[in-house]
Scaffold this active site. Structure first.
Site, mmCIF file in Angstrom:
data_model
loop_
_atom_site.group_PDB
_atom_site.id
_atom_site.type_symbol
_atom_site.label_atom_id
_atom_site.label_comp_id
_atom_site.label_asym_id
_atom_site.label_seq_id
_atom_site.Cartn_x
_atom_site.Cartn_y
_atom_site.Cartn_z
ATOM 1 N N LYS A 13 0.496 12.054 -1.914
ATOM 2 C CA LYS A 13 -0.110 12.196 -3.246
ATOM 3 C C LYS A 13 -1.598 11.829 -3.214
ATOM 4 O O LYS A 13 -2.427 12.548 -3.742
ATOM 5 C CB LYS A 13 0.589 11.281 -4.272
ATOM 6 C CG LYS A 13 2.081 11.520 -4.404
ATOM 7 C CD LYS A 13 2.684 10.662 -5.509
ATOM 8 C CE LYS A 13 2.606 9.158 -5.266
ATOM 9 N NZ LYS A 13 3.403 8.675 -4.137
ATOM 10 N N ARG A 88 5.698 4.832 -12.833
ATOM 11 C CA ARG A 88 6.590 4.523 -11.717
ATOM 12 C C ARG A 88 8.024 4.283 -12.198
ATOM 13 O O ARG A 88 8.913 4.091 -11.390
ATOM 14 C CB ARG A 88 6.096 3.249 -11.106
ATOM 15 C CG ARG A 88 5.762 2.992 -9.683
ATOM 16 C CD ARG A 88 5.408 3.990 -8.720
ATOM 17 N NE ARG A 88 5.201 3.385 -7.427
ATOM 18 C CZ ARG A 88 4.053 3.367 -6.769
ATOM 19 N NH1 ARG A 88 2.996 3.939 -7.269
ATOM 20 N NH2 ARG A 88 3.978 2.802 -5.583
ATOM 21 N N ARG A 127 0.661 5.070 9.506
ATOM 22 C CA ARG A 127 -0.584 5.263 8.753
ATOM 23 C C ARG A 127 -1.610 4.171 9.089
ATOM 24 O O ARG A 127 -1.265 2.994 9.147
ATOM 25 C CB ARG A 127 -0.194 5.168 7.275
ATOM 26 C CG ARG A 127 -1.175 5.652 6.311
ATOM 27 C CD ARG A 127 -0.501 6.095 5.038
ATOM 28 N NE ARG A 127 -0.041 4.984 4.194
ATOM 29 C CZ ARG A 127 0.285 5.144 2.914
ATOM 30 N NH1 ARG A 127 0.223 6.328 2.361
ATOM 31 N NH2 ARG A 127 0.690 4.121 2.215
ATOM 32 N N ARG A 160 -1.917 -0.961 6.324
ATOM 33 C CA ARG A 160 -1.710 -1.600 5.025
ATOM 34 C C ARG A 160 -0.578 -2.620 5.129
ATOM 35 O O ARG A 160 0.416 -2.371 5.794
ATOM 36 C CB ARG A 160 -1.307 -0.518 4.008
ATOM 37 C CG ARG A 160 -2.381 -0.210 3.011
ATOM 38 C CD ARG A 160 -2.026 0.975 2.171
ATOM 39 N NE ARG A 160 -0.888 0.755 1.291
ATOM 40 C CZ ARG A 160 -0.500 1.601 0.340
ATOM 41 N NH1 ARG A 160 -1.165 2.723 0.149
ATOM 42 N NH2 ARG A 160 0.533 1.356 -0.421
ATOM 43 N N ARG A 171 10.255 -0.096 -0.563
ATOM 44 C CA ARG A 171 9.506 0.809 -1.443
ATOM 45 C C ARG A 171 10.277 2.116 -1.673
ATOM 46 O O ARG A 171 10.267 2.660 -2.772
ATOM 47 C CB ARG A 171 8.123 1.102 -0.837
ATOM 48 C CG ARG A 171 7.201 -0.117 -0.920
ATOM 49 C CD ARG A 171 6.013 0.003 0.019
ATOM 50 N NE ARG A 171 5.099 1.049 -0.345
ATOM 51 C CZ ARG A 171 4.242 1.620 0.494
ATOM 52 N NH1 ARG A 171 4.206 1.248 1.771
ATOM 53 N NH2 ARG A 171 3.435 2.546 0.085
HETATM 54 P P1 AMP Z 1 0.883 2.836 -3.859
HETATM 55 O O1 AMP Z 1 -0.499 2.690 -3.308
HETATM 56 O O2 AMP Z 1 0.947 3.792 -5.024
HETATM 57 O O3 AMP Z 1 1.899 3.150 -2.801
HETATM 58 O O4 AMP Z 1 1.268 1.414 -4.474
HETATM 59 C C1 AMP Z 1 1.339 0.254 -3.673
HETATM 60 C C2 AMP Z 1 2.047 -0.853 -4.441
HETATM 61 O O5 AMP Z 1 1.307 -1.167 -5.631
HETATM 62 C C3 AMP Z 1 3.450 -0.538 -4.923
HETATM 63 O O6 AMP Z 1 4.434 -0.748 -3.932
HETATM 64 C C4 AMP Z 1 3.593 -1.506 -6.094
HETATM 65 O O7 AMP Z 1 3.821 -2.827 -5.640
HETATM 66 C C5 AMP Z 1 2.193 -1.475 -6.690
HETATM 67 N N1 AMP Z 1 2.081 -0.413 -7.721
HETATM 68 C C6 AMP Z 1 1.288 0.698 -7.665
HETATM 69 N N2 AMP Z 1 1.435 1.443 -8.775
HETATM 70 C C7 AMP Z 1 2.328 0.795 -9.552
HETATM 71 C C8 AMP Z 1 2.916 1.062 -10.826
HETATM 72 N N3 AMP Z 1 2.615 2.163 -11.528
HETATM 73 N N4 AMP Z 1 3.815 0.158 -11.317
HETATM 74 C C9 AMP Z 1 4.112 -0.954 -10.646
HETATM 75 N N5 AMP Z 1 3.628 -1.261 -9.429
HETATM 76 C C10 AMP Z 1 2.741 -0.396 -8.886
#
Ligand code: AMP
Length: 213
Positions: A13, A88, A127, A160, A171
Site C-alpha cells: 500500500k 484499521r 524489508r 523496522r 500483525r
Molecule cells: P503500518 O505502517 O501501517 O504497517 O503500521 C504500523 C503499526 O502502527 C501498526 O502495526 C499499528 O501498531 C500502528 N497503526 C498504524 N495505523 C494504525 C491504525 N489506523 N490504528 C491503529 N494502529 C495503527
C-alpha cells in the site's frame, strides 16, 4: 478524490501510495508513518504508541482518529487524499464516516490490495529501509549492491522493529480479526475495488489506476 488503501501489512500500500501521489497529485496519509514520526521525535504520543506497535497490536482508536482528523483538515488535502493504513477496524471506519459527514466529504474508492499470506511474510521480514533517505529495499527481491548499505546515498539500512517474524505474525492476525471486516463494510457501501497485489510494481499501479479512472 478521496481514497482508502486497504490491505494486509506488506501488500504494498505504501509503495503504491507514493506512486499515486505523482499520478493524482493528492497526499498520502499514512497513520503508521505518522506514528513512527511521533516516536522518532520522542513525543508522549509516539512513546505511548510504541508499546502497541512493538507487539503488532493496534494503537488505541482515539489516538489515530485524532491524528487523521487534524491531518485531513490541512490545506494540501483540499483536492483529496489517500488514507493508507486507516481505518484499521470498523469503529475507525465509522468514526471516519462521521468525520467526513461533518466536513461534507466522502470516500470515493476503497482499493483493497490482495496478497496471499505466505508472500506477505516473505515480503515483510526481508524489508529494509535507508535510515538516511528512506529508500526501500528487500533482501531477496530487491537487494542493495552492498549488504546493509543504501545504493542511493550509502546510508545505513535497517529493519523496522515490527518486521521481525513474531510481530509480523501478530500483525497478520490483527488484520484478519479487525481489519478484514472492513471489506464487507465497504462492499455494502459499493466502494470496494479489489486489486490483485501480486506482480510487478508497474503492473499493480496500472490495475489501481484502471479502477480509479
Ligand atoms: P503500518 O505502517 O501501517 O504497517 O503500521 C504500523 C503499526 O502502527 C501498526 O502495526 C499499528 O501498531 C500502528 N497503526 C498504524 N495505523 C494504525 C491504525 N489506523 N490504528 C491503529 N494502529 C495503527
Amino acid at each position: 478524490m478521496n481514497i482508502v488503501l486497504l490491505g494486509p501489512p506488506g501488500a504494498g500500500k505504501g509503495t503504491q501510495a507514493k506512486r499515486l501521489i505523482e499520478a493524482y497529485g493528492i497526499p498520502q496519509i499514512s497513520t503508521g508513518d505518522m506514528l513512527r514520526a511521533a516516536l522518532k521525535a520522542g513525543t508522549p504520543l509516539g512513546l505511548e504508541a510504541k508499546k502497541y506497535m512493538d507487539q503488532g497490536a493496534l494503537v488505541p482508536d482515539s489516538v489515530v482518529i485524532g491524528l487523521v482528523k487534524e491531518r485531513i483538515e490541512q490545506k494540501d488535502c483540499a483536492k483529496g487524499y489517500m488514507l493508507d493504513g486507516f481505518p484499521r477496524n470498523v469503529s475507525q471506519a465509522q468514526a471516519l464516516d462521521k468525520m467526513l459527514g461533518e466536513l461534507r466529504q466522502n470516500i470515493d474508492h476503497v482499493v483493497c490490495v490482495e496478497v496471499p499470506n505466505d508472500e506477505l511474510v516473505r515480503r515483510l521480514t526481508g524489508r529494509r529501509t535507508c535510515r538516511n533517505c528512506g529508500a526501500g529495499f528487500h533482501e531477496m527481491f530487491d537487494p542493495p549492491k552492498k549488504a546493509g548499505v543504501c545504493d542511493k546515498c550509502e546510508g545505513e539500512l535497517y529493519q523496522r522493529d515490527d518486521d521481525n517474524e513474531t510481530t509480523v505474525t501478530s500483525r497478520l492476525k490483527v488484520y484478519e480479526d479487525s481489519t478484514k471486516p472492513l471489506i464487507d463494510y465497504y462492499e455494502k457501501q459499493a466502494k470496494l475495488r479489489r486489486i490483485d497485489g501480486v506482480g510487478s510494481m508497474d503492473a499493480i499501479l496500472a490495475r489501481i489506476t484502471a479502477v480509479l479512472g
